[in-house]
Design a protein around this motif. Structure first.
Motif, short mmCIF file in Angstrom:
data_model
loop_
_atom_site.label_atom_id
_atom_site.label_comp_id
_atom_site.label_asym_id
_atom_site.label_seq_id
_atom_site.Cartn_x
_atom_site.Cartn_y
_atom_site.Cartn_z
N ILE A 30 0.83 -1.20 0.00
CA ILE A 30 0.00 0.00 0.00
C ILE A 30 0.87 1.26 0.00
N ALA A 31 1.92 1.27 0.78
CA ALA A 31 2.82 2.44 0.82
C ALA A 31 3.47 2.66 -0.54
N ILE A 37 1.06 6.33 -7.09
CA ILE A 37 -0.13 7.11 -7.45
C ILE A 37 0.19 8.60 -7.38
N ALA A 38 0.92 9.02 -6.37
CA ALA A 38 1.29 10.43 -6.24
C ALA A 38 2.13 10.88 -7.44
N VAL A 44 0.17 13.38 -14.68
CA VAL A 44 -1.08 13.67 -15.40
C VAL A 44 -1.36 15.17 -15.33
N GLU A 45 -1.16 15.79 -14.17
CA GLU A 45 -1.37 17.23 -14.05
C GLU A 45 -0.45 17.99 -15.00
N MET A 46 0.80 17.56 -15.08
CA MET A 46 1.74 18.21 -15.99
C MET A 46 1.29 18.05 -17.44
N LEU A 47 0.84 16.87 -17.81
CA LEU A 47 0.37 16.63 -19.17
C LEU A 47 -0.87 17.47 -19.49
#
Length: 72
Positions: A30-31, A37-38, A44-47
């Motif tokens: 999970i860690a 995921i981060a 994705v934000e950059m793209l």
């Protein structure tokens, strides 16, 4: 204590040890997934920013984020 009680306690201890190990292993997974995921979220934000900038530079086009989907 009788032999039957000792065997039952030993079985409970073995089960507890196994469950503790499984919990620790799952915690590590999970860690690691949280970190992945981060990273992927930042990418994705950059793209998305890059695509919005590219669309803004194009002549007379409406940015994709501001367009209605085709089914509307």
């Amino acid at each position: 204590m009788d032999k039957n009680a000792d065997n039952r306690i030993r079985a409970v201890e073995e089960t507890l040890a196994h469950l503790t190990r499984v919990t620790d292993d799952l915690n590590e997974v999970i860690a690691r997934q949280d970190a992945e995921i981060a990273i992927l979220t930042r990418r994705v934000e950059m793209l998305m920013r890059f695509a919005a900038e590219q669309q803004a530079e194009a002549e007379g086009s409406i940015p994709l984020a501001d367009q209605r989907p085709p089914h509307w």
